[in-house]
Design a protein around this motif. Structure first.
Motif, PDB file in Angstrom:
ATOM      1  N   ILE A  52      35.715  35.682  48.151  1.00  9.44           N
ATOM      2  CA  ILE A  52      34.491  35.405  47.462  1.00  9.44           C
ATOM      3  C   ILE A  52      33.343  35.815  48.371  1.00  9.44           C
ATOM      4  CG2 ILE A  52      32.946  33.630  46.871  1.00  9.44           C
ATOM      5  CD1 ILE A  52      35.218  33.722  44.822  1.00  9.44           C
ATOM      6  N   ALA A  53      33.556  35.751  49.663  1.00 14.01           N
ATOM      7  CA  ALA A  53      32.401  36.174  50.419  1.00 14.01           C
ATOM      8  C   ALA A  53      32.128  37.946  50.359  1.00 14.01           C
ATOM      9  CB  ALA A  53      32.852  35.876  51.970  1.00 14.01           C
ATOM     10  N   SER A  54      33.570  38.551  50.201  1.00 15.30           N
ATOM     11  CA  SER A  54      33.510  39.942  50.192  1.00 15.30           C
ATOM     12  C   SER A  54      32.487  40.503  48.751  1.00 15.30           C
ATOM     13  CB  SER A  54      34.790  40.680  50.143  1.00 15.30           C
ATOM     14  OG  SER A  54      35.417  40.337  51.522  1.00 15.30           O
ATOM     15  N   ASP A  55      33.008  39.630  47.858  1.00 13.45           N
ATOM     16  CA  ASP A  55      32.463  39.730  46.491  1.00 13.45           C
ATOM     17  C   ASP A  55      30.883  39.841  46.526  1.00 13.45           C
ATOM     18  OD1 ASP A  55      32.201  40.246  43.305  1.00 13.45           O
ATOM     19  OD2 ASP A  55      31.491  38.312  43.602  1.00 13.45           O
ATOM     20  N   HIS A  56      30.419  38.718  47.345  1.00  7.16           N
ATOM     21  CA  HIS A  56      28.944  38.577  47.373  1.00  7.16           C
ATOM     22  C   HIS A  56      28.391  39.692  48.353  1.00  7.16           C
ATOM     23  CE1 HIS A  56      28.515  35.137  44.628  1.00  7.16           C
ATOM     24  NE2 HIS A  56      29.507  34.251  45.516  1.00  7.16           N
ATOM     25  N   GLY A  60      32.253  44.376  43.081  1.00  8.34           N
ATOM     26  CA  GLY A  60      32.624  45.497  42.133  1.00  8.34           C
ATOM     27  C   GLY A  60      33.430  46.664  42.734  1.00  8.34           C
ATOM     28  N   GLN A  61      33.688  46.393  44.060  1.00  8.20           N
ATOM     29  CA  GLN A  61      34.546  47.325  44.756  1.00  8.20           C
ATOM     30  C   GLN A  61      35.976  47.353  44.346  1.00  8.20           C
ATOM     31  OE1 GLN A  61      32.902  49.808  46.646  1.00  8.20           O
ATOM     32  NE2 GLN A  61      31.180  48.613  45.859  1.00  8.20           N
ATOM     33  N   LEU A  62      36.645  48.595  44.117  1.00  6.37           N
ATOM     34  CA  LEU A  62      38.020  48.605  43.902  1.00  6.37           C
ATOM     35  C   LEU A  62      38.745  47.865  44.964  1.00  6.37           C
ATOM     36  CD1 LEU A  62      40.282  49.700  41.827  1.00  6.37           C
ATOM     37  CD2 LEU A  62      40.114  51.904  43.157  1.00  6.37           C
ATOM     38  N   GLY A  63      38.528  47.971  46.061  1.00  5.93           N
ATOM     39  CA  GLY A  63      39.230  47.351  47.434  1.00  5.93           C
ATOM     40  C   GLY A  63      39.211  45.897  46.966  1.00  5.93           C
ATOM     41  N   ILE A  64      38.275  45.275  46.583  1.00  4.83           N
ATOM     42  CA  ILE A  64      38.171  43.983  46.248  1.00  4.83           C
ATOM     43  C   ILE A  64      39.112  43.622  45.566  1.00  4.83           C
ATOM     44  CG2 ILE A  64      36.595  42.157  46.034  1.00  4.83           C
ATOM     45  CD1 ILE A  64      34.347  43.542  47.098  1.00  4.83           C
ATOM     46  N   GLU A  65      39.074  44.457  44.216  1.00  2.00           N
ATOM     47  CA  GLU A  65      39.813  44.128  43.169  1.00  2.00           C
ATOM     48  C   GLU A  65      41.395  44.059  43.365  1.00  2.00           C
ATOM     49  OE1 GLU A  65      41.209  46.232  38.962  1.00  2.00           O
ATOM     50  OE2 GLU A  65      39.394  46.882  39.805  1.00  2.00           O
TER      51      GLU A  65
END
Length: 338
Positions: A52-56, A60-65
């Motif tokens: 969640i923290a990375s998303d905020h 939209g990053q492929l790495g987060i996905e």
């Protein structure tokens, strides 16, 4: 993938049963399966908070996905690694659904809609097995946002209605408020000004009835507040062509955004620039757009596309002007740094 997992699990169970009932299969007992408990669940929940923290921060990053999808698989693998109570298993499914819903959101935010829909189907099945109302709400509410971004408002409204009709929205006004706010944004995309204003008012009233309880899931408490309500109102009024109202909500959103909402600040700043340009203030709009960080401008799919649209609108509004030259030089510097 889940069908293969279930089939594999059934085959393994059948083999184990056959070995147990066959007289010649007697063997020395192996080590007892490990016990999976709530401490394992809490470990996964901590890693979900990191997602969640990375998303905020980035969005939209492929790495987060990819990381979220891998953690969903890890939660499911934990199911098969030992014994657990039904409560623990339900929580593991909820964790897997949470991670998969974050993968879905990262794909939506990155405009990778085919991937988002695949994550959505997986997340929905996992959420059903978990019985967790909050994560069901998140997935269907994300689906509504996805279809809105895809330009399919009828599907967006239908998906968001599934979220809004879950029992959790009757128990918790904050969930009711978020469902209404996203419904209002869909009305804006459908060019329904009356429904947009009425639904935002209901969302605001629901938020005012809510408390600051700490029992809500981290994904909710991390982002939904008055600033997010204003962000959705900004999006809706831009779609409606009500640019003064859009600018009002943009300024209020930016004033209220919490420091960790880096991605949201970039999106809101870009939308504010659009609202200012649509009112004829090219200089102010360009100055606003230039405040978007280079990382968001070049690496976040939604922000990049909105800034490209801003540049095209600016060149159409003030062709050959010093303002256009300033903007072109600024974006060239972005591309160099990228």
């Amino acid at each position: 993938m889940k069908r293969r997992t279930l089939v594999g699990g059934i085959a393994a169970a059948a083999a184990a049963a056959t070995a147990h009932t066959t007289p010649t299969a007697a063997a020395a007992p192996g080590p007892s399966p490990r016990r999976i408990g709530m401490s394992d669940v809490r470990g996964l929940q901590e890693r979900f908070a990191d997602i969640i923290a990375s998303d905020h921060r980035h969005g939209g990053q492929l790495g987060i996905e990819q990381r979220a999808a891998a953690l969903a698989d890890e939660a499911l693998n934990l199911q098969r690694s030992g014994n657990a109570t039904q409560r623990v298993r339900a929580n593991l499914y909820a964790c897997a659904a949470s991670f998969r819903s974050s993968a879905m959101w990262a794909a939506i935010d990155g405009r990778r809609y085919a991937d988002a829909q695949a994550h959505m189907r997986e997340a929905q099945a996992l959420a059903e097995m978990s019985g967790d109302q909050a994560i069901k709400f998140r997935i269907w509410s994300h689906a509504g946002s996805m279809y809105r971004h895809m330009g399919r408002p009828a599907d967006a409204l239908a998906a968001n209605d599934v979220a809004r009709n879950l029992p959790i929205t009757r128990r918790d006004p904050m969930f009711a408020s978020l469902g209404l706010a996203r419904q209002a944004a869909i009305h804006g995309a459908s060019h329904e000004p009356g429904n947009t204003r009425r639904t935002f008012e209901r969302a605001r009233e629901a938020m005012e009835r809510s408390d600051q309880a700490d029992y809500r899931p981290v994904w909710m408490t991390a982002f939904y507040d008055q600033a997010e309500l204003d962000s959705l109102a900004l999006s809706a009024h831009l779609a409606l062509g009500d640019y003064p109202a859009a600018e009002f909500h943009a300024h209020r959103c930016l004033a209220g955004l919490r420091p960790h909402m880096v991605r949201s600040r970039a999106i809101t700043t870009t939308r504010l620039a659009h609202a200012q340009l649509a009112q004829g203030d090219a200089d102010a709009a360009t100055a606003t757009a230039m405040k978007v960080p280079a990382g968001a401008a070049t690496q976040h799919a939604r922000v990049s596309r909105m800034l490209q649209e801003f540049g095209a609108a600016l060149r159409a509004t003030a062709p050959g002007s010093p303002t256009v030259q300033t903007w072109n030089e600024h974006t060239a510097a972005w591309r160099t740094r990228a």
